[in-house]
Design an enzyme around this catalytic site. Structure first.
Site, PDB file in Angstrom:
ATOM      1  N   LYS A  21      -7.037  10.524  -8.302  1.00 42.65           N
ATOM      2  CA  LYS A  21      -5.986  10.422  -7.276  1.00 42.65           C
ATOM      3  C   LYS A  21      -5.480  11.813  -6.972  1.00 42.65           C
ATOM      4  O   LYS A  21      -5.556  12.716  -7.817  1.00 42.65           O
ATOM      5  CB  LYS A  21      -4.825   9.571  -7.790  1.00 42.65           C
ATOM      6  CG  LYS A  21      -3.967   8.983  -6.698  1.00 42.65           C
ATOM      7  CD  LYS A  21      -4.573   7.718  -6.141  1.00 42.65           C
ATOM      8  CE  LYS A  21      -3.774   7.136  -5.009  1.00 42.65           C
ATOM      9  NZ  LYS A  21      -4.233   5.793  -4.663  1.00 42.65           N
TER      10      LYS A  21
HETATM   11  P1  NAD Z   1       1.371   3.399   4.424  1.00 46.33           P
HETATM   12  O1  NAD Z   1       1.889   4.790   4.347  1.00 46.33           O
HETATM   13  O2  NAD Z   1       0.419   3.032   5.510  1.00 46.33           O
HETATM   14  O3  NAD Z   1       2.591   2.347   4.504  1.00 46.33           O
HETATM   15  C1  NAD Z   1       3.632   2.306   3.567  1.00 46.33           C
HETATM   16  C2  NAD Z   1       4.673   1.313   4.069  1.00 46.33           C
HETATM   17  O4  NAD Z   1       5.687   1.195   3.078  1.00 46.33           O
HETATM   18  C3  NAD Z   1       5.395   1.754   5.339  1.00 46.33           C
HETATM   19  O5  NAD Z   1       5.668   0.614   6.140  1.00 46.33           O
HETATM   20  C4  NAD Z   1       6.698   2.352   4.832  1.00 46.33           C
HETATM   21  O6  NAD Z   1       7.736   2.284   5.788  1.00 46.33           O
HETATM   22  C5  NAD Z   1       6.951   1.443   3.644  1.00 46.33           C
HETATM   23  N1  NAD Z   1       7.812   2.079   2.648  1.00 46.33           N
HETATM   24  C6  NAD Z   1       7.746   3.347   2.182  1.00 46.33           C
HETATM   25  N2  NAD Z   1       8.733   3.567   1.298  1.00 46.33           N
HETATM   26  C7  NAD Z   1       9.412   2.416   1.194  1.00 46.33           C
HETATM   27  C8  NAD Z   1      10.537   2.006   0.461  1.00 46.33           C
HETATM   28  N3  NAD Z   1      11.193   2.859  -0.324  1.00 46.33           N
HETATM   29  N4  NAD Z   1      10.954   0.719   0.586  1.00 46.33           N
HETATM   30  C9  NAD Z   1      10.306  -0.142   1.400  1.00 46.33           C
HETATM   31  N5  NAD Z   1       9.247   0.200   2.145  1.00 46.33           N
HETATM   32  C10 NAD Z   1       8.815   1.457   2.037  1.00 46.33           C
HETATM   33  O7  NAD Z   1       0.729   3.094   2.985  1.00 46.33           O
HETATM   34  P2  NAD Z   1      -0.355   2.014   2.611  1.00 46.33           P
HETATM   35  O8  NAD Z   1      -1.705   2.651   2.688  1.00 46.33           O
HETATM   36  O9  NAD Z   1      -0.080   0.741   3.332  1.00 46.33           O
HETATM   37  O10 NAD Z   1      -0.067   1.826   1.048  1.00 46.33           O
HETATM   38  C11 NAD Z   1       0.958   0.959   0.565  1.00 46.33           C
HETATM   39  C12 NAD Z   1       0.742   0.716  -0.914  1.00 46.33           C
HETATM   40  O11 NAD Z   1      -0.561   0.150  -1.119  1.00 46.33           O
HETATM   41  C13 NAD Z   1       0.779   1.949  -1.812  1.00 46.33           C
HETATM   42  O12 NAD Z   1       1.269   1.587  -3.075  1.00 46.33           O
HETATM   43  C14 NAD Z   1      -0.697   2.322  -1.932  1.00 46.33           C
HETATM   44  O13 NAD Z   1      -0.954   3.095  -3.091  1.00 46.33           O
HETATM   45  C15 NAD Z   1      -1.306   0.955  -2.021  1.00 46.33           C
HETATM   46  N6  NAD Z   1      -2.718   0.876  -1.660  1.00 46.33           N
HETATM   47  C16 NAD Z   1      -3.173   1.264  -0.445  1.00 46.33           C
HETATM   48  C17 NAD Z   1      -4.521   1.117  -0.128  1.00 46.33           C
HETATM   49  C18 NAD Z   1      -5.069   1.445   1.229  1.00 46.33           C
HETATM   50  O14 NAD Z   1      -6.254   1.150   1.470  1.00 46.33           O
HETATM   51  N7  NAD Z   1      -4.309   1.998   2.139  1.00 46.33           N
HETATM   52  C19 NAD Z   1      -5.416   0.598  -1.086  1.00 46.33           C
HETATM   53  C20 NAD Z   1      -4.912   0.215  -2.322  1.00 46.33           C
HETATM   54  C21 NAD Z   1      -3.571   0.343  -2.596  1.00 46.33           C
END
Ligand code: NAD
Length: 423
Positions: A111
């Protein structure tokens, strides 16, 4: 094995370690392998100079952690956020090792992250920061070494810059160095939706397990980024009723259910605030939305959302984790006592890395699959992983989270025994 002190609730690395300790004990992991797998293989800290648009020079701190390459090259996203820390990147790298092992894809775990606020940076600043970070890591990354992907605060464009910078350094177009790229640059069809789709597949399986019907099943999603918005959209299309949504600025709860494509258009095309969605129902904080009435709750934003203090307020029957680490170690037993069926993060959000694996395979074979093929293969991997985790849980009398860790540690440890330790 020594008994470590209880983890600090909000320290994600300690949370990851606590689950690892329990699962390693349950499978009777040898002391030496336990030590080997507990610590990351490499950690790097970078100080990244970036010329800002206003003419000033800023230096950003970034990290890349390779937890394991026992089962294959490191794999894991790059996060841009103000609260990135080495402990967080370490935890996320460790989870990637276990996640790749749970879905049985040939990757280790890694990561990266940079402490910055991408919302406050221009496209040019983000590009320069990404290119310098990649250039500094050029010897560490590679299709056979370590393959990044997007995470919070990064996207397809960021991955295109990583791919281009790496390719300039190696003197050859190397699409397989990174996944989550735009389709035009060797990205995979279905990657954008993959994590959300994997979340839905797990929810479908969890419904079958708990005997709840899909039509009209009420779902709450915290986070409206890549994972949350895609999960909400696909589940809406499949007949689930999305009654709660939130992003960093706040949440909405509406028993009538949301027309999710309209909310996506409101937020992403019209660039308006989620909470101001017309007739959106009751306004709540980003976190409080998790504790409203529903059958399924999907935290898909950030870590440490369901804690010892609030876990008793969860009303859902199923907790399916889209985010990494949304539930603290201390909250696990409260969730268990309430009889909530949990799909842990290392299974729930593994659809993303699974289609990243497909992207890497397609880049290396130079032949690209139809979206239906991607989704069908994703279904096979998720279906199998879900069944294996539940089988482990039932066999060993543990919850699904510890079962997923046990399955993963078993797989990594047996690969390590076969490889042996290079002296
Ligand atoms: P992103 O940046 O596209 O979206 C994050 C979302 O969370 C946004 O809507 C933001 O406004 C919201 N957010 C941020 N801080 C917040 C808070 N304090 N309270 C409430 N909402 C909040 O990110 P993503 O890619 O959707 O990732 C989200 C989660 O999923 C993370 O934990 C990431 O590690 C995990 N994840 C993502 C992927 C992927 O393919 N993108 C894969 C596996 C896991």
């Amino acid at each position: 094995m020594s008994n470590p002190p209880l983890p600090e609730e909000m320290n994600v690395y300690q949370n990851a370690e606590a689950r690892f300790e329990v699962a390693a004990q349950k499978i009777g992991l040898e002391q030496g392998l336990y030590r080997y797998l507990k610590y990351p293989s490499k950690e790097i800290t970078l100080y990244i100079p970036v010329g800002l648009d206003n003419g000033q020079l800023e230096v950003f701190t970034g990290y890349r952690v390779l937890h394991s390459s026992v089962r294959g090259p490191g794999k894991g996203g790059i996060r841009y956020a103000p609260d990135v820390s080495l402990d967080e990147v370490r935890a996320l790298a460790t989870w990637m090792t276990w996640k790749c092992a749970v879905v049985n894809i040939p990757f280790g775990g890694a990561k990266g992250g940079i402490i910055c606020n991408p919302q406050k940076m221009s496209k040019g600043e983000l590009e320069r920061m990404t290119r310098r970070y990649t250039a500094e890591l050029a010897n560490w990354l590679g299709p056979e070494k370590d393959v990044p992907a997007p995470d919070v605060g990064t996207n397809e464009q960021t991955m295109a810059w990583v791919m281009d910078t790496y390719s300039m350094h190696t003197g050859q177009a190397t699409t397989a160095v990174v996944t989550g790229k735009p389709i035009e640059l060797g990205g995979s069809r279905g990657r954008k939706e993959a994590t959300g789709r994997g979340v839905m597949m797990c929810c479908d399986k969890a419904l079958a397990k708990t005997g709840i019907k899909r039509d009209g099943c009420r779902v709450i999603v915290q986070g409206f980024g890549n994972v949350g918005s895609m999960a909400a959209m696909l589940m809406h299309e499949a007949g689930y009723k999305i009654v709660g949504l939130s992003d960093i600025a706040g949440g909405l709860y509406n028993e009538k259910g949301f027309d999710v494509p309209k909310v996506i258009d409101w937020v992403y095309t019209q660039k308006k605030s989620l909470q101001e969605f017309p007739a959106g129902g009751t306004k709540l904080s980003s976190r409080d939305v998790l504790f409203q009435p529903c059958e399924i709750v999907i935290p898909a934003a950030i870590e440490n959302q369901i804690t010892e203090k609030n876990a008793s307020q969860v009303q859902a029957k199923i907790l399916c984790e889209g985010a990494n680490g949304p539930t603290t170690w201390q909250a696990d037993s409260i969730i268990d006592k309430k009889g909530i069926f949990t799909v842990p993060d290392i299974l729930g959000n593994a659809g993303g890395v699974t289609v990243s694996y497909f992207e890497w395979v397609q880049d290396r074979q130079g032949f690209f699959w139809r979206e239906s093929e991607v989704n069908e293969r994703l279904h096979d991997f998720m279906d199998h992983a879900f069944d294996e985790v539940v089988r482990y849980a039932e066999l060993h009398g543990v919850n699904n989270r510890i079962a997923a860790y046990m399955l993963a540690i078993d797989r990594v440890a047996s690969a390590l025994r076969l490889r042996g330790i290079y002296a």
